[in-house]
Design a protein around this motif. Sequence first.
Motif, PDB file in Angstrom:
ATOM      1  N   LYS A  22       0.838  -1.198   0.000  1.00 21.26           N
ATOM      2  CA  LYS A  22       0.000   0.000   0.000  1.00 21.26           C
ATOM      3  C   LYS A  22       0.876   1.252   0.000  1.00 21.26           C
ATOM      4  O   LYS A  22       1.859   1.339   0.733  1.00 21.26           O
ATOM      5  N   VAL A  23       0.496   2.208  -0.830  1.00 18.06           N
ATOM      6  CA  VAL A  23       1.206   3.482  -0.913  1.00 18.06           C
ATOM      7  C   VAL A  23       0.206   4.603  -1.128  1.00 18.06           C
ATOM      8  O   VAL A  23      -0.899   4.390  -1.640  1.00 18.06           O
ATOM      9  N   GLY A  24       0.599   5.803  -0.756  1.00 20.40           N
ATOM     10  CA  GLY A  24      -0.121   6.989  -1.168  1.00 20.40           C
ATOM     11  C   GLY A  24       0.424   7.419  -2.519  1.00 20.40           C
ATOM     12  O   GLY A  24       1.639   7.393  -2.729  1.00 20.40           O
ATOM     13  N   ILE A  25      -0.454   7.785  -3.437  1.00 17.12           N
ATOM     14  CA  ILE A  25      -0.031   8.148  -4.795  1.00 17.12           C
ATOM     15  C   ILE A  25      -0.415   9.594  -5.079  1.00 17.12           C
ATOM     16  O   ILE A  25      -1.512  10.040  -4.746  1.00 17.12           O
ATOM     17  N   VAL A  26       0.517  10.313  -5.694  1.00 16.04           N
ATOM     18  CA  VAL A  26       0.287  11.697  -6.105  1.00 16.04           C
ATOM     19  C   VAL A  26       0.414  11.767  -7.615  1.00 16.04           C
ATOM     20  O   VAL A  26       1.418  11.308  -8.181  1.00 16.04           O
ATOM     21  N   LEU A  27      -0.593  12.328  -8.278  1.00 15.48           N
ATOM     22  CA  LEU A  27      -0.552  12.526  -9.727  1.00 15.48           C
ATOM     23  C   LEU A  27      -0.544  14.028 -10.011  1.00 15.48           C
ATOM     24  O   LEU A  27      -1.490  14.736  -9.655  1.00 15.48           O
ATOM     25  N   SER A  28       0.505  14.486 -10.663  1.00 19.49           N
ATOM     26  CA  SER A  28       0.626  15.910 -10.970  1.00 19.49           C
ATOM     27  C   SER A  28      -0.316  16.313 -12.095  1.00 19.49           C
ATOM     28  O   SER A  28      -0.901  15.473 -12.789  1.00 19.49           O
ATOM     29  N   GLY A  29      -0.428  17.625 -12.285  1.00 21.77           N
ATOM     30  CA  GLY A  29      -1.063  18.142 -13.482  1.00 21.77           C
ATOM     31  C   GLY A  29      -0.067  18.130 -14.630  1.00 21.77           C
ATOM     32  O   GLY A  29       1.090  17.745 -14.473  1.00 21.77           O
ATOM     33  N   GLY A  31      -1.664  18.633 -18.308  1.00 22.70           N
ATOM     34  CA  GLY A  31      -2.386  18.535 -19.570  1.00 22.70           C
ATOM     35  C   GLY A  31      -2.228  17.166 -20.199  1.00 22.70           C
ATOM     36  O   GLY A  31      -2.322  16.134 -19.530  1.00 22.70           O
ATOM     37  N   ALA A  32      -1.945  17.130 -21.494  1.00 22.21           N
ATOM     38  CA  ALA A  32      -1.813  15.872 -22.223  1.00 22.21           C
ATOM     39  C   ALA A  32      -0.655  15.024 -21.716  1.00 22.21           C
ATOM     40  O   ALA A  32      -0.651  13.806 -21.887  1.00 22.21           O
ATOM     41  N   ARG A  33       0.329  15.643 -21.067  1.00 18.73           N
ATOM     42  CA  ARG A  33       1.435  14.876 -20.495  1.00 18.73           C
ATOM     43  C   ARG A  33       0.929  13.943 -19.392  1.00 18.73           C
ATOM     44  O   ARG A  33       1.598  12.957 -19.056  1.00 18.73           O
ATOM     45  N   CYS A  34      -0.254  14.238 -18.857  1.00 14.85           N
ATOM     46  CA  CYS A  34      -0.819  13.394 -17.801  1.00 14.85           C
ATOM     47  C   CYS A  34      -1.261  12.031 -18.308  1.00 14.85           C
ATOM     48  O   CYS A  34      -1.512  11.131 -17.497  1.00 14.85           O
ATOM     49  N   PHE A  35      -1.332  11.848 -19.613  1.00 11.58           N
ATOM     50  CA  PHE A  35      -1.571  10.489 -20.111  1.00 11.58           C
ATOM     51  C   PHE A  35      -0.489   9.539 -19.601  1.00 11.58           C
ATOM     52  O   PHE A  35      -0.718   8.332 -19.489  1.00 11.58           O
ATOM     53  N   ALA A  36       0.687  10.062 -19.301  1.00 15.12           N
ATOM     54  CA  ALA A  36       1.763   9.230 -18.756  1.00 15.12           C
ATOM     55  C   ALA A  36       1.361   8.596 -17.435  1.00 15.12           C
ATOM     56  O   ALA A  36       1.884   7.530 -17.076  1.00 15.12           O
ATOM     57  N   HIS A  37       0.446   9.224 -16.703  1.00 17.11           N
ATOM     58  CA  HIS A  37      -0.006   8.647 -15.433  1.00 17.11           C
ATOM     59  C   HIS A  37      -0.667   7.277 -15.642  1.00 17.11           C
ATOM     60  O   HIS A  37      -0.631   6.432 -14.744  1.00 17.11           O
ATOM     61  N   ASP A 194       5.390  12.902 -11.340  1.00 18.91           N
ATOM     62  CA  ASP A 194       5.488  14.302 -11.753  1.00 18.91           C
ATOM     63  C   ASP A 194       5.728  14.358 -13.259  1.00 18.91           C
ATOM     64  O   ASP A 194       6.803  14.000 -13.742  1.00 18.91           O
ATOM     65  N   VAL A 195       4.716  14.805 -14.010  1.00 14.67           N
ATOM     66  CA  VAL A 195       4.834  14.882 -15.468  1.00 14.67           C
ATOM     67  C   VAL A 195       4.757  16.329 -15.945  1.00 14.67           C
ATOM     68  O   VAL A 195       4.414  16.606 -17.097  1.00 14.67           O
ATOM     69  N   THR A 196       5.072  17.266 -15.075  1.00 14.37           N
ATOM     70  CA  THR A 196       5.031  18.675 -15.440  1.00 14.37           C
ATOM     71  C   THR A 196       6.102  19.002 -16.478  1.00 14.37           C
ATOM     72  O   THR A 196       7.108  18.307 -16.600  1.00 14.37           O
ATOM     73  N   VAL A 197       5.888  20.087 -17.192  1.00 17.51           N
ATOM     74  CA  VAL A 197       6.854  20.525 -18.202  1.00 17.51           C
ATOM     75  C   VAL A 197       8.115  21.022 -17.506  1.00 17.51           C
ATOM     76  O   VAL A 197       8.032  21.817 -16.563  1.00 17.51           O
ATOM     77  N   ALA A 250      10.261  20.329  -0.899  1.00 22.73           N
ATOM     78  CA  ALA A 250      11.174  20.487   0.233  1.00 22.73           C
ATOM     79  C   ALA A 250      10.450  20.385   1.572  1.00 22.73           C
ATOM     80  O   ALA A 250      10.978  19.829   2.537  1.00 22.73           O
ATOM     81  N   MET A 251       9.223  20.919   1.619  1.00 21.82           N
ATOM     82  CA  MET A 251       8.470  20.914   2.872  1.00 21.82           C
ATOM     83  C   MET A 251       7.748  19.590   3.128  1.00 21.82           C
ATOM     84  O   MET A 251       7.533  19.215   4.279  1.00 21.82           O
ATOM     85  N   HIS A 252       7.369  18.897   2.041  1.00 18.18           N
ATOM     86  CA  HIS A 252       6.595  17.654   2.174  1.00 18.18           C
ATOM     87  C   HIS A 252       7.198  16.588   1.253  1.00 18.18           C
ATOM     88  O   HIS A 252       6.552  16.160   0.284  1.00 18.18           O
ATOM     89  N   PRO A 253       8.411  16.135   1.518  1.00 19.82           N
ATOM     90  CA  PRO A 253       9.086  15.205   0.597  1.00 19.82           C
ATOM     91  C   PRO A 253       8.393  13.852   0.521  1.00 19.82           C
ATOM     92  O   PRO A 253       8.118  13.233   1.548  1.00 19.82           O
ATOM     93  N   PRO A 254       8.107  13.381  -0.691  1.00 23.27           N
ATOM     94  CA  PRO A 254       7.564  12.030  -0.849  1.00 23.27           C
ATOM     95  C   PRO A 254       8.683  11.004  -0.684  1.00 23.27           C
ATOM     96  O   PRO A 254       9.867  11.347  -0.645  1.00 23.27           O
ATOM     97  N   ASP A 255       8.315   9.749  -0.574  1.00 22.93           N
ATOM     98  CA  ASP A 255       9.305   8.690  -0.446  1.00 22.93           C
ATOM     99  C   ASP A 255       9.940   8.336  -1.785  1.00 22.93           C
ATOM    100  O   ASP A 255      11.088   7.898  -1.841  1.00 22.93           O
ATOM    101  N   LEU A 256       9.195   8.523  -2.859  1.00 21.07           N
ATOM    102  CA  LEU A 256       9.721   8.231  -4.193  1.00 21.07           C
ATOM    103  C   LEU A 256       9.099   9.203  -5.178  1.00 21.07           C
ATOM    104  O   LEU A 256       7.881   9.398  -5.186  1.00 21.07           O
ATOM    105  N   ILE A 257       9.941   9.833  -5.982  1.00 24.99           N
ATOM    106  CA  ILE A 257       9.473  10.725  -7.040  1.00 24.99           C
ATOM    107  C   ILE A 257       9.786  10.077  -8.379  1.00 24.99           C
ATOM    108  O   ILE A 257      10.930   9.695  -8.631  1.00 24.99           O
TER     109      ILE A 257
END
Length: 314
Positions: A22-29, A31-37, A194-197, A250-257
């Motif tokens: 079990k993990v917490g998952i974060v999906l960035s914004g 646009g179309a790059r989010c298809f990578a999610h 993280d799929v941001t430009v 920096a303030m809320h570091p995830p375990d894996l990016i």
Amino acid sequence: MRWYRDVTLRFDQDADHEACVKVGIVLSGGGARCFAHIGVLRALEERGFEPAAMSACSAGAIIGALHAAGHSSRRIEEIFREENFLKILDINLDGGDGLIGYAGLKGLLEPHLPETFGELNYPFAAVSVDVQKGTLHVLKDGPLVRRVCASNAFPGVFDPVEDNGRYFIDGGTLDIVPVDVIRTLTEYPVVAADVTVPIDREVELVRPDEAGMWSRLASRFSVKQITVPMELAEKAYTITQGKLSELIYAMHPPDLIIKPPLPHDLMPHNFDRMDDAIRCGYEGTLEALQEELPRPLKEGDAPSEGQAVTVPKE
């Protein structure tokens, strides 16, 4: 020693969920790059990761909500192919506060999502911004489709979404990778996609004989070029988002990016490149999970594309 381990998970079939990680998952914004999610989630499914909770932004919130509703990554891809994602881009011909309304997006989501957040399979939150007050809002209860649309309402392109007398725009304005939000939803380790430009993507300042922004929008994003003024505005927005993300990391570091190695020319408006994005998300995630000793992310560092890092806890 890695905090994850290889297990087998058949996401759409009966599975021994006690064997899942079990993990917490974060999906960035993005646009179309989010298809990578979709590819990221597919790789996580295959390697035995199960969401304990998810936070997401903008187009990432569309994919995240579908996943939280019980749709596997493969089913999400099928939904976009069946519905033709480009058809949601309904141009506002009769006026509006954005170039595109969100009726098309609602039509895409309503058959596949429950009415409220509370009916989802695990805790899910989307972020959006009150355009009048300039405040970030974490949307995790109430009407699901409307609030996913609010998270996706890119300013100037999509209409702001009215909700209880407030008007909301894209959460990426302030929190495009909501790693801060996921920590309020779960205590499990956090994986951020993280799929941001990239902020260092260069802008071509001289480009003759190109199609304009208005023509590109009118043809439903089928024209690949964009005018220099609009690209500069887009780049300025990207820089601001990137710098805000560095602070939040920096303030809320995830375990894996995980930053999939998406092509630099795959931009948020390239909705015709879903295959490229999914492949990069899938391959980039598998590569990240195969790293025996991911490099620790030092304070002030930003992950590069295609790089997976772990972040030490204090």
